[in-house]
Every structure is written in C-alpha cells, then in structure tokens.
Design a protein around this motif. Structure first.
Motif, PDB file in Angstrom:
ATOM      1  N   GLN A 123       0.829  -1.213   0.000  1.00 11.98           N
ATOM      2  CA  GLN A 123       0.000   0.000   0.000  1.00 11.98           C
ATOM      3  C   GLN A 123       0.860   1.259   0.000  1.00 11.98           C
ATOM      4  O   GLN A 123       0.476   2.293  -0.514  1.00 11.98           O
ATOM      5  N   LEU A 124       2.039   1.133   0.603  1.00 10.38           N
ATOM      6  CA  LEU A 124       2.899   2.311   0.721  1.00 10.38           C
ATOM      7  C   LEU A 124       3.763   2.511  -0.515  1.00 10.38           C
ATOM      8  O   LEU A 124       4.240   3.607  -0.779  1.00 10.38           O
ATOM      9  N   GLU A 125       3.946   1.429  -1.246  1.00  2.00           N
ATOM     10  CA  GLU A 125       4.901   1.458  -2.342  1.00  2.00           C
ATOM     11  C   GLU A 125       4.709   2.614  -3.337  1.00  2.00           C
ATOM     12  O   GLU A 125       5.691   3.237  -3.730  1.00  2.00           O
ATOM     13  N   PRO A 126       3.458   2.930  -3.727  1.00  2.00           N
ATOM     14  CA  PRO A 126       3.301   4.044  -4.669  1.00  2.00           C
ATOM     15  C   PRO A 126       3.864   5.362  -4.136  1.00  2.00           C
ATOM     16  O   PRO A 126       4.162   6.264  -4.908  1.00  2.00           O
ATOM     17  N   PHE A 127       3.988   5.453  -2.825  1.00  2.00           N
ATOM     18  CA  PHE A 127       4.479   6.714  -2.229  1.00  2.00           C
ATOM     19  C   PHE A 127       5.911   6.582  -1.732  1.00  2.00           C
ATOM     20  O   PHE A 127       6.350   7.340  -0.876  1.00  2.00           O
ATOM     21  N   LYS A 128       6.601   5.582  -2.253  1.00  2.00           N
ATOM     22  CA  LYS A 128       7.934   5.242  -1.773  1.00  2.00           C
ATOM     23  C   LYS A 128       8.872   6.443  -1.600  1.00  2.00           C
ATOM     24  O   LYS A 128       9.603   6.541  -0.631  1.00  2.00           O
ATOM     25  N   THR A 129       8.814   7.359  -2.566  1.00  2.00           N
ATOM     26  CA  THR A 129       9.767   8.458  -2.535  1.00  2.00           C
ATOM     27  C   THR A 129       9.201   9.687  -1.838  1.00  2.00           C
ATOM     28  O   THR A 129       9.852  10.720  -1.769  1.00  2.00           O
ATOM     29  N   ARG A 130       7.959   9.554  -1.347  1.00  2.00           N
ATOM     30  CA  ARG A 130       7.367  10.719  -0.695  1.00  2.00           C
ATOM     31  C   ARG A 130       7.930  10.863   0.717  1.00  2.00           C
ATOM     32  O   ARG A 130       8.191   9.885   1.410  1.00  2.00           O
ATOM     33  N   LYS A 131       8.099  12.105   1.152  1.00  2.00           N
ATOM     34  CA  LYS A 131       8.596  12.346   2.507  1.00  2.00           C
ATOM     35  C   LYS A 131       7.526  11.923   3.515  1.00  2.00           C
ATOM     36  O   LYS A 131       6.337  12.154   3.287  1.00  2.00           O
ATOM     37  N   ALA A 132       7.960  11.351   4.617  1.00  2.00           N
ATOM     38  CA  ALA A 132       7.002  10.876   5.616  1.00  2.00           C
ATOM     39  C   ALA A 132       6.115  12.013   6.112  1.00  2.00           C
ATOM     40  O   ALA A 132       4.948  11.812   6.418  1.00  2.00           O
ATOM     41  N   GLY A 133       6.665  13.218   6.178  1.00  2.00           N
ATOM     42  CA  GLY A 133       5.896  14.357   6.653  1.00  2.00           C
ATOM     43  C   GLY A 133       4.724  14.699   5.759  1.00  2.00           C
ATOM     44  O   GLY A 133       3.787  15.371   6.170  1.00  2.00           O
ATOM     45  N   LYS A 134       4.773  14.236   4.494  1.00  2.00           N
ATOM     46  CA  LYS A 134       3.716  14.564   3.544  1.00  2.00           C
ATOM     47  C   LYS A 134       2.669  13.464   3.435  1.00  2.00           C
ATOM     48  O   LYS A 134       1.782  13.532   2.592  1.00  2.00           O
ATOM     49  N   LEU A 135       2.775  12.430   4.270  1.00  2.00           N
ATOM     50  CA  LEU A 135       1.793  11.352   4.224  1.00  2.00           C
ATOM     51  C   LEU A 135       0.575  11.708   5.062  1.00  2.00           C
ATOM     52  O   LEU A 135       0.657  12.514   5.972  1.00  2.00           O
ATOM     53  N   SER A 136      -0.560  11.043   4.749  1.00  2.00           N
ATOM     54  CA  SER A 136      -1.743  11.263   5.577  1.00  2.00           C
ATOM     55  C   SER A 136      -1.549  10.535   6.904  1.00  2.00           C
ATOM     56  O   SER A 136      -0.668   9.688   7.042  1.00  2.00           O
ATOM     57  N   GLY A 137      -2.400  10.865   7.872  1.00  2.00           N
ATOM     58  CA  GLY A 137      -2.290  10.266   9.194  1.00  2.00           C
ATOM     59  C   GLY A 137      -2.304   8.745   9.140  1.00  2.00           C
ATOM     60  O   GLY A 137      -1.501   8.071   9.788  1.00  2.00           O
ATOM     61  N   GLY A 138      -3.203   8.196   8.323  1.00  2.00           N
ATOM     62  CA  GLY A 138      -3.317   6.752   8.229  1.00  2.00           C
ATOM     63  C   GLY A 138      -2.063   6.122   7.647  1.00  2.00           C
ATOM     64  O   GLY A 138      -1.574   5.105   8.132  1.00  2.00           O
ATOM     65  N   MET A 139      -1.563   6.738   6.585  1.00  2.00           N
ATOM     66  CA  MET A 139      -0.355   6.244   5.929  1.00  2.00           C
ATOM     67  C   MET A 139       0.841   6.282   6.882  1.00  2.00           C
ATOM     68  O   MET A 139       1.644   5.364   6.927  1.00  2.00           O
ATOM     69  N   LYS A 140       0.929   7.374   7.631  1.00  2.00           N
ATOM     70  CA  LYS A 140       2.034   7.518   8.579  1.00  2.00           C
ATOM     71  C   LYS A 140       2.035   6.359   9.565  1.00  2.00           C
ATOM     72  O   LYS A 140       3.077   5.774   9.858  1.00  2.00           O
ATOM     73  N   GLN A 141       0.837   6.051  10.083  1.00  2.00           N
ATOM     74  CA  GLN A 141       0.756   4.988  11.073  1.00  2.00           C
ATOM     75  C   GLN A 141       1.111   3.642  10.453  1.00  2.00           C
ATOM     76  O   GLN A 141       1.735   2.807  11.091  1.00  2.00           O
ATOM     77  N   LYS A 142       0.732   3.454   9.191  1.00  2.00           N
ATOM     78  CA  LYS A 142       1.079   2.196   8.528  1.00  2.00           C
ATOM     79  C   LYS A 142       2.598   2.101   8.365  1.00  2.00           C
ATOM     80  O   LYS A 142       3.187   1.044   8.578  1.00  2.00           O
ATOM     81  N   LEU A 143       3.183   3.202   7.984  1.00  2.00           N
ATOM     82  CA  LEU A 143       4.639   3.208   7.831  1.00  2.00           C
ATOM     83  C   LEU A 143       5.314   2.957   9.180  1.00  2.00           C
ATOM     84  O   LEU A 143       6.270   2.178   9.280  1.00  2.00           O
ATOM     85  N   ALA A 144       4.791   3.597  10.208  1.00  2.00           N
ATOM     86  CA  ALA A 144       5.365   3.408  11.539  1.00  2.00           C
ATOM     87  C   ALA A 144       5.261   1.945  11.953  1.00  2.00           C
ATOM     88  O   ALA A 144       6.191   1.378  12.530  1.00  2.00           O
TER      89      ALA A 144
END
Lengths: 302, 248, 368
Positions: A123-144
C-alpha cells in the motif's frame, strides 16, 4: 508461556503527586491481541514505557518474552517492536529511507522480513519516494507499523496507533493487526476508542492508573449488571431531561442517535418509566432493550 | 426543528491554493439551534471550509453568509457572533480557570460586571467552584474541554464552531460535554462540529460528509444510514471515503 | 560499521534537506565576517576632509596632494575662512579640517618649525582619534621626505605605533571572535537541537527500544556538525585572508588543530545541553543564553576583559570561547607557536573532558 506479565506495577510522577499506575497486573498470552482501553490519563503510555524498558516501575515486576524488564532490558530491546504514541517518524526522510534506516537499526534488511510487512508495504509502495511528513495520518501509522515490524519482533507494543486516524485507515490498521497475530506475534495495543475493544482478543479497561476489568470483549459485556434500553425521540435533549427526571432512573447517557438508559430496578421500573415519559414528554418516543456496549460497561465500572 | 431560520448559508463556496482546489464549490445550509456535523477524512477540505466560515480565510469563489454576515466583507461581524473551540488551542494553561474566563470575556468586550456574573454561573454549572483558582494545566483533559466549550459560548454567540472536540476523553466526561452541547443547542445556539470520529457524528442532527473537497452526502445520520444500507455512520463514511483519491 | 554509516547518512540527509537552516549555517559565517570586517570596523576609509590653506605655497600644496592621494581621505571642500569650517562641521560634511597657516613653507624651512592645525569632529571620539592619527602619519611621512637628508631632529606629532595591528584594523579582533561564535553556535546549538528533536518526534524512544547502543545515536549526530564546523572554519579563514587582508601569521596546521579542539569542546557542551532539555525551544534558548551571550561578552572580542570588574573577569575564565579566542589571536594574528598557547589548549581539553563526563553521567538508557 505468557508473552507479557505485569505484576503489581506502581509508578508515580512528580514525587508521588501524580499516580500514573496503581497496582497494575495482567498477563498476555503468546500470539494474543490484547487491548488497553482507556481515556487519556489512564496510564497507558506509562505502562507501555515500563514494558518497553524505557521506564522503571517503582515497585512490582514485569517480564516480556520471559525476560525481566529491568535486568534483561538489552535482550528485550532486541525482540520487541515499539510504536510510541507520539511517534511520527523522520518527517524529512522518504518512506523508503525511513524503512531502510530502521532496518539498519535492527541489523536487518527490508527483504529479510518482507513477508511480514508485504501487505502494508504494497500500500505504501506508490508513495515510496514521498517524505514521511507529507503522508496522511493513516499512511504515517502504517509506515510506523512497518518500521516497528521490520525485525520480526515477537512482541509488538502499539501505543494509540489509531488516534487521529480516519475511520477507513483505522479499519485497515486493525485488519493488519489481525494478520500479524495470525503470524504468531503477540500484540499489546492501546486505544481511547471504546468501539475498538471488540477487535481485541482480550482487553483491560483502564482509568486513572487502575485496571477496571480484564476479560474478552464479550465477557465484559456479559458481566454488565443491568438491563439497558435505548430511547429515541425527535427532541433528544428534551427526552434526556425527562428520562433523567424519572425518579428511578439509574443512568441516562447520550449515545448520539439514542440515549442509553438503565433503571434502578430494571424491568420492574420499565412500565412506570414509559408512563412517566409519556406524561412529561408528550410526543411519541421509542424504547427498546439492547445489549450493552463496551462504553456502557466502562461507565458502569468507573 | 420547526423554525428553519438559516444561520449559515454556503453557495458554491470554493477555495483554491494554486492548482489545488481544497474546497470545491460546496453548498449547504445550517439552521438555527442545529447540531451540524461537518465530517471528512484528513485532507478532505473541512478545515479549509471552516476557516472561511469563521472569517479567517477568504474564499476564492462562491458565496457564504454566517449569522447573516458576508464572509468576504463582514468578517469582523462574523467573529463577534461566533464562538470557536479547537482541540489544539483553546485555553491558556498557565492561567487559572478564573483568569481564563476573565481574559476571554474581555476579548469579546464583556464588561467587568457581566464577566463576574457569568463566571459565577459558569463555575456553578460546571461544578468547578473549588478549582476556580487552579491552573488550567492541572485539570484533567475532560474538564478542560468542558471549560473551553463554556468559554466559547460565554458571549452568547449565535454559532459555535467546534474543531474535533472530544478526542481521548473518558466516556463519562464525554457525555457531560455533549450534555453541555445539547443544552446550548436547546437554547438556540447553533453548533457546527468538525470531526472524523464517526461516533461523534451520531450526536448531530444533520451531518455532511466531505470527500476530496466536495460534499458527498448531507442528511440526518438516520437517513444516511438508510441511504447507504449501513448500521453505523462508520460504515457510511467507509463507503464514501473509500473513493477518496487525495490525502493530507 | 554498516549501522554507523546508516546513521551518518541519515544525519546528513536531515541537514541537507533543511535548506533554510543550511543557508543560515553556511551564510552566517560569511555574513558575519563581512559585517564585522567592514561595517563594524574601527578602520576609517575615505573620510571627507576640508582644507583651509592660508599659505598656498609649494609645501602646503604637496601635503594636500598627499592627503588626497591617501585612501583614508577625500578632499570634500577648500575653505577660505574659518567660518566655513564651522559650517561644514555642523552640516556633517567633513570629519577633519586641515588648516595651514600663512607662510607655512617659509616657517618650516627657515624657522624649522611650522604648525598645522588638525580639527576633528570629536562627537565620535574613536573615529576622530583614528582620523587624526592617519593625518599625522601622512604629515610625518612628508617631513621624512623633505627633511630626510637633513640632520635636524624634528617632529610635529608624537610617534604612535600600533602593535600587531599597525593600521588599527578592526578585523584583527573580529576574525577570532567570529570564529569562536560560529563554531560554538553550530557545534553546540545545532547538535543539541538535533538530539532534542529526536526526543520530540518520539523517534528517540524507538531508538532506545532497539539494540542500537544509545551512544552511537549521539556520536553520529555530532559527526556531521564537526564537518560543517570545519568547512566554516575554512570559509572564515579564506574570507579573512582574501577579503579582509588579515593574514595567518602562525602555523595554519596549528590553527586548524586548535579549532578542532574547540569544536569538540562545543560539541561536548551541546551534548550536555541535550541531556538536560526536552524541547527544541529550551535547547535553543539554553544554547543562546549559556553560549552565545557569554561568548559575546566574556571572550574579550567586543569588550576588553581587563576593564571588567574582578568577578566578571573570573566568570570569563569559565567561558571556553575566551580561551579559543586567545588561541586564535595568538596563532593567527601574532604568529605565536604552540608553546605559547599550551595553557589555553590544556584548559580547553580539560573543559571538553569535563562536559563529556557530565553529559555521560546525565545520559540515560531509559527515559528518566
């Protein structure tokens, strides 16, 4: 063997003025999804920090994976995954860089434990190069979560992972936890949302540093001591006033669309209640018996 | 709700940031005394829309009137007629309860005597008399929220805007908080709540759900559930928000 | 080692991606050097002067020409009476007036004595003194020129010699001062902020609950700043040699070595600050209050320490930048060798060790 054991833990701050934990004891079995449910200030974060070897309890002992949190803290740190409540990753690093960094921290690589994080990572792969600060709250938690999983921990500590996350992401997050549990990982998760309790195998309801009850969500609901009704009408505020004015009303709380009502003598008071409301509210209203929610139980216990 | 006096009216309200359309031609009405839920995922545009309505951001297009005042030209009048409570900032933690009340009363131009009367009433209603001279930082979260709501309606505003009011509060305090809101609404104060906690949405008379800058649904929670064949607002939201393309 | 590299890479990314801070980090030394070197300098250039020449002979014309040719003066006006001088001073048109009496040449050569009146605007006494000094030195060189072969000992003005800084260049004082300040700011403040930021983000918690030795987290935080500081030292030195004409009299190697020592001292301080603070704001304030202000006040580059009351002088001994300031001044400006700065160097070493020990004592493997 129990994956997590807490035995009569006490902890206070500011020279005893703030009692964060008072006599906390519980056990979490291997591969169990255990929830700590309670509002802010219940002591959830303090408990996490003690179990994650970041704080020392004043008294009582605890173990994680059979290792003592005080003596064997180094060994524990190798095998737990921890996601603190305010954890927000490195905002200026990309998704991939964050993951790679944490892989290095635990001396592993993304590939090695890919099977664990595959679902989330895709799910995160499409945003691989995006800075973590620019992710939505949900995405951030998934990455964490990914970062906490990268070394295949045997025990996972998640402190309020779904706070501030929108409902869709929340649901997805819980689905991931279910999967991780099926992989044999023990998960201790905290949340202030009562409705998330039902997603856990067992929960501890916490308030003001104390545990109110520990059981399966169903067990907690079954223990609810009273009959409970939901009442509804067009003017909810007026209905609430009338319901509370009835002399034998035990509690009447707003639950959004309806109010939840308990009566002092349960079914005995039912007819009198209906009559009282008819007399005072004057307009039609609906009443039906329901099963209590975790929130009802929490309020009854606190 | 028999009297359908309109207190907020938005017609094609739009806000652009460069190429990005944060709020895309939203149209809705809010009635007097209503508890209106303004829902949406992070980044759906609800904060942007609310900033326009409380007069701190100029729209790029469309019309809107709040308490009868235009959001383009009469923002100062809007500010006098609304109350605002946000989750992040609402009280000064290093002032006491009494000092906070006095300060915010002063901001809205209440005179000393009125402030004093209102302070007494407020402390009594909330049962905070014993704590009046304690620092706000020493209060539990739930108390602070009740206090900050009471302060937001101190100057009898026509509309109160609540920005994600009750995250992380214990269930009992939370109900007390909603009791306060019900009570205010019953007195004719309009309540405008933005939130992404769906269980909070169920307390509202009507809710709108924003997805990608547009209002995708607007009705009573009951009707919305019927419309989407859902048991809870959570499910309604799921069905709508799953289509969302953008995030924060 | 791989772990070490991973941490270093991450730190560099943090620094390089924060463009605004990066510009400040690299821009600050340049701006400071230029500011202190030129704008705040004691040196006076192109001062406007006025001439009242009652004599208008060969000698006076010659001196006027010399004055005009010097880079210190520009002749703004030629007066015909003293009232005009007054007027020019009042209007702030000139800083100095030179008055030649009638028969200047005659007096000088025949009576061997001649007086020239130098009138300066002493509302700014420092500038006035400097300007008068410059003018006097030009007069003196004229004397030497004309009277050189003659044996008559003759002086118009007392001789003034400026040790180490013959042209009274302000930059000589400011370069060491700016070096001390910049290094302290970058090494101490930036390191402490960077560490505290991890605490704020919650990433420190995660790193603590990992097999990574905590000391590695801290050490790798400091390394990029060592490099940054070193680049800054080089920038400052290059700028001061080429732009401010402040040569490096002593050994460059020694100077760089001493700078490294000071960088370590500053890092140790930063480390110490980071162990006692939990928010970036506090870390920054602490750095400013504990580091920057004392550096400005007590290192002696703005206010001479000798003029301070005894307690202040004592406090100044506790400020690391004071010692570094002395070292740079001795090595760079006076061209002294290591022996002469041994005492200062040892004090810095001792301070560094002290700060590291305190920081380590305060450093916890847990949260409190």
């Amino acid at each position: 063997m129990n994956a997590i054991i807490a035995n009569h833990l006490f902890k206070s701050f500011e020279k005893g003025k703030i009692k964060a934990l008072e006599d906390i004891s519980f056990e979490v079995k291997q591969a169990e999804l255990f929830g700590l449910i309670g509002p802010d200030g219940a002591g959830k974060t303090t408990l996490f920090r003690i179990l994650a070897t970041l704080l020392l309890a004043e008294s009582g002992d605890s173990s994680v994976d059979g290792l003592d949190v005080k003596k064997d803290y180094k060994a524990i740190r190798k095998r737990v995954g921890y996601m603190p409540g305010k954890f927000s990753l490195y905002q200026d690093l990309s998704v991939e860089e964050n993951l790679n960094f944490f892989a290095h921290v635990f001396g592993t690589t993304i590939e090695q434990n890919y099977h664990l994080i595959k679902d989330i990572y895709q799910q995160l792969e499409p945003f691989k190069t995006r800075k973590a600060g620019k992710l939505s709250g949900g995405m951030k938690q998934k990455l964490a979560l990914c970062c906490a999983l990268i070394h295949e921990p045997s025990v996972l500590f998640l402190d309020e992972p779904t706070t501030g996350v929108d409902p869709v992401s929340r649901k997805e997050f819980w689905e991931m936890l279910k999967y991780l549990k099926s992989e044999g990982i023990t998960i201790l998760v905290s949340t202030p949302y009562m409705d998330e309790a039902s997603l856990c195998d067992r929960v501890a309801l916490m308030q003001k540093g104390k545990i109110l009850d520990i059981d399966t969500p169903v067990g907690i609901i079954e223990k609810y001591p009273k009959k409970i009704w939901s009442i509804h009408a067009s003017n909810m505020y007026a209905l609430l006033q009338v319901a509370r004015a009835f002399p034998n009303t035990h509690t009447c709380f707003g639950f959004g669309e309806s109010h939840h009502l308990t009566l002092n003598h349960d079914a005995e008071d039912y007819d009198a209640f209906c009559q009282y409301v008819q007399e005072h509210y004057k307009e039609p209203f609906q009443i039906q018996e329901i099963t209590a929610t975790i929130e009802d139980c929490f309020m009854a216990l606190s | 709700m028999e009297n359908k006096e309109i207190v907020i009216q938005a017609q094609g309200l739009t806000k652009r940031f460069g190429d990005f359309i944060a709020t895309n031609a939203i149209t809705f009405e809010v009635y007097k005394g209503e508890i209106f839920g303004f829902l949406g995922a992070n980044g759906a545009g609800k904060t942007t829309a609310m900033k326009i309505l409380i007069g701190i951001s100029k729209p790029s297009g469309g019309e809107a009137k709040v308490a009868g005042f235009d959001v383009y030209s009469e923002t100062e009048d809007i500010k006098k007629n609304i109350g605002y409570m946000s989750q992040k900032f609402s009280l000064y933690e290093d002032l006491t309860i009494r000092e906070n009340i006095r300060f915010f009363g002063g901001i809205y131009g209440l005179d000393r005597k009125t402030i004093k009367e209102k302070t007494d009433v407020l402390l009594k209603t909330l049962g905070f008399e014993a704590e009046a001279d304690k620092l706000v930082s020493s209060l539990p979260l739930g108390w602070r929220q009740k206090l900050s709501f009471s302060i937001a309606i101190l100057h009898n505003p026509k509309i109160v805007f609540l920005d994600e009011p009750t995250g992380g509060v214990d269930p009992v305090t939370r109900r007390q908080f909603w009791d306060l809101i019900y009570e205010a609404s019953n007195r004719g104060v309009t309540i405008f709540v933005t939130t992404h906690y769906m269980d909070e949405a169920e307390y509202c008379n009507r809710v709108s759900i924003m997805v990608d800058g547009k209002i995708e649904a607007l009705d009573t929670p009951q009707n919305l559930k019927k419309q989407f064949h859902a048991d809870s607002m959570d499910e309604v939201f799921h069905q709508l928000a799953r289509k969302a393309k953008r995030s924060e | 080692m791989k772990l070490f590299l991973a941490f270093i890479t991450k730190e560099f990314k943090h620094i390089l991606r924060d463009t605004r801070t990066l510009i400040i980090l690299f821009g600050m030394p340049i701006v400071q050097i230029i500011l202190f070197g030129f704008a705040l300098t004691n040196e006076v250039k192109d001062s406007r002067i006025g001439i009242l020449d009652y004599s208008k002979d060969e000698a006076s014309q010659h001196i006027i020409h010399e004055l005009d040719a010097s880079r210190y003066f520009d002749i703004e006006a030629n007066f015909s009476n003293p009232q005009q001088i007054d007027q020019a001073f009042k209007e702030g048109k000139i800083r100095l007036a030179v008055v030649f009496p009638a028969n200047f040449r005659h007096s000088l050569f025949q009576q061997n004595t001649a007086s020239i009146q130098l009138i300066a605007d002493a509302s700014d006494p420092n500038t006035a003194t400097t300007v008068v000094n410059y003018a006097s030195s030009i007069l003196k060189s004229y004397q030497d020129e004309v009277l050189g072969e003659q044996t008559l000992p003759y002086t118009i003005q007392p001789e003034i010699r400026m040790l180490y800084n013959p042209q009274l260049k302000g930059a000589y004082n400011f370069v060491p001062g700016v070096m001390a300040m910049i290094l302290l700011l970058i090494s101490a403040m930036m390191t402490s902020i960077a560490i505290v930021r991890e605490k704020e983000l919650g990433t420190m918690e995660v790193l603590l609950v990992s097999p990574v030795p905590p000391i590695l987290v801290i050490v790798t935080k400091a390394i990029p700043y060592v490099l940054l500081s070193f680049i800054n030292v080089s920038t400052i030195l290059i700028l001061s040699v080429n732009l401010l004409d402040v040569p490096i009299q002593g050994s460059l190697l020694l100077l760089l070595g001493e700078s490294m020592l000071f960088i370590f001292a500053a890092l140790a301080l930063g480390l110490f600050i980071s162990t006692i603070t939990n928010s970036q704001q506090v870390a920054m304030l602490a750095s400013l209050m504990v580091l920057l202000l004392p550096t400005l006040i007590f290192s002696g580059f703005m206010f001479p320490i000798e003029n301070m009351p005894k307690p202040m002088q004592f406090i100044s001994n506790l400020i690391p930048s004071k010692w570094y300031f002395f070292i740079v001044r001795d090595v760079m400006i006076k061209g002294l060798g290591f022996k002469c700065v041994l005492k200062e160097s040892l004090i810095l070493v001792a301070m560094t060790i002290g700060f590291v020990l305190i920081a380590l004592k305060n450093y916890k493997t847990r949260l409190e």
